[in-house]
Design a protein around this motif. Sequence first.
Motif, mmCIF file in Angstrom:
data_model
loop_
_atom_site.group_PDB
_atom_site.id
_atom_site.type_symbol
_atom_site.label_atom_id
_atom_site.label_comp_id
_atom_site.label_asym_id
_atom_site.label_seq_id
_atom_site.Cartn_x
_atom_site.Cartn_y
_atom_site.Cartn_z
ATOM 1 N N GLU A 111 0.826 -1.209 0.000
ATOM 2 C CA GLU A 111 0.000 0.000 0.000
ATOM 3 C C GLU A 111 0.866 1.267 0.000
ATOM 4 O O GLU A 111 0.578 2.238 -0.723
ATOM 5 C CB GLU A 111 -0.919 -0.006 1.221
ATOM 6 C CG GLU A 111 -1.868 1.192 1.265
ATOM 7 C CD GLU A 111 -2.785 1.161 2.480
ATOM 8 O OE1 GLU A 111 -3.550 2.126 2.666
ATOM 9 O OE2 GLU A 111 -2.732 0.166 3.237
ATOM 10 N N TYR A 112 1.923 1.252 0.802
ATOM 11 C CA TYR A 112 2.815 2.417 0.880
ATOM 12 C C TYR A 112 3.514 2.663 -0.459
ATOM 13 O O TYR A 112 3.590 3.801 -0.940
ATOM 14 C CB TYR A 112 3.841 2.198 1.981
ATOM 15 C CG TYR A 112 4.888 3.289 2.082
ATOM 16 C CD1 TYR A 112 4.558 4.552 2.559
ATOM 17 C CD2 TYR A 112 6.203 3.031 1.699
ATOM 18 C CE1 TYR A 112 5.518 5.552 2.652
ATOM 19 C CE2 TYR A 112 7.171 4.039 1.794
ATOM 20 C CZ TYR A 112 6.827 5.288 2.267
ATOM 21 O OH TYR A 112 7.772 6.281 2.357
ATOM 22 N N GLN A 113 3.991 1.609 -1.076
ATOM 23 C CA GLN A 113 4.689 1.768 -2.347
ATOM 24 C C GLN A 113 3.731 2.186 -3.464
ATOM 25 O O GLN A 113 4.090 2.976 -4.342
ATOM 26 C CB GLN A 113 5.409 0.463 -2.721
ATOM 27 C CG GLN A 113 6.581 0.123 -1.810
ATOM 28 C CD GLN A 113 7.667 1.192 -1.836
ATOM 29 O OE1 GLN A 113 7.873 1.869 -2.840
ATOM 30 N NE2 GLN A 113 8.366 1.347 -0.720
ATOM 31 N N LEU A 114 2.515 1.703 -3.445
ATOM 32 C CA LEU A 114 1.531 2.124 -4.445
ATOM 33 C C LEU A 114 1.154 3.595 -4.257
ATOM 34 O O LEU A 114 0.872 4.306 -5.229
ATOM 35 C CB LEU A 114 0.286 1.234 -4.362
ATOM 36 C CG LEU A 114 0.462 -0.219 -4.815
ATOM 37 C CD1 LEU A 114 -0.851 -0.985 -4.671
ATOM 38 C CD2 LEU A 114 0.971 -0.266 -6.257
ATOM 39 N N MET A 115 1.132 4.053 -3.006
ATOM 40 C CA MET A 115 0.877 5.466 -2.731
ATOM 41 C C MET A 115 1.975 6.332 -3.346
ATOM 42 O O MET A 115 1.692 7.354 -3.982
ATOM 43 C CB MET A 115 0.781 5.699 -1.233
ATOM 44 C CG MET A 115 0.539 7.162 -0.820
ATOM 45 S SD MET A 115 2.094 8.087 -0.555
ATOM 46 C CE MET A 115 2.689 7.289 0.938
#
Length: 269
Positions: free
Chosen positions: A102-106
Amino acid sequence: MYVIHLYAKRRCGVAVLNIRVEDHVRDQLRAKAEEAGVSLSEFVRDLLLGAVVPVYEREMKHGDEPAPESMRIVDRQVLSLLHRILGRVLPEDGREVDGDLEYQLMRARILEEGFTGEYWYETSGFRTELSSRDCARTVDILQMFRILTYSIDDLAKQGTPVGEDLARDLGFRGFDHNNALESHMASYVEFLMSDGRWQELQPQVQRHDDGNSHWPMLDTYLRMLAEFRKIMDARERGYSRNDFLLTLEELQRVAAARVHPSRRSEGGG
């Protein structure tokens, strides 16, 4: 001794700057000037102008690297793709320093949407560059202290040890970790020593809080380095280890340079 006369135009006339250099330095400068096809004065004046009149100079402070105001589309595409790939190979618990999917997609979305106000994510944790000049200064300082250390050890072996005060003054104390530039130089020292180089200086680093001087030292080191260079420049070039060792008098000269000229007594030192 040779005097170079430089002339610089001003609105109200011409300013003359006299520079005194050793004859061999004059000869080296003249050879460089002839290679460039200019006079000696023109060559030296151009060097001075290059030092004080930058064509372009961006103000840069040490610390976190500032976020870019814009990125090329190709850079955004590459970084976005890397974030998406990284997100899919990270453990699901998100305990890694790089976070989770989720963090990397953000971070990928920030780049794809062009949210420039959030570009700081890409530079967070990066430091401004330690310039090549400051890197070279750091290496020169370490090399100077290496030779000072070898010289002190050699004098002791010869039965003429230096005093404790002089030995202490000629020891490497690291850099001030509370000063942005010196802290960066201290990190560079740690990196350079991590592969085994300058091991003879490790005990000195350890004695001074692992290289934290707790006081600005760069100006002091540069004064010592200037005197050290004068000593080396006056010598004939040698190739053996002993050719680089300093005498007791020369060590005292380097130690005396630690004190700022405005605080030195009439008798020096």
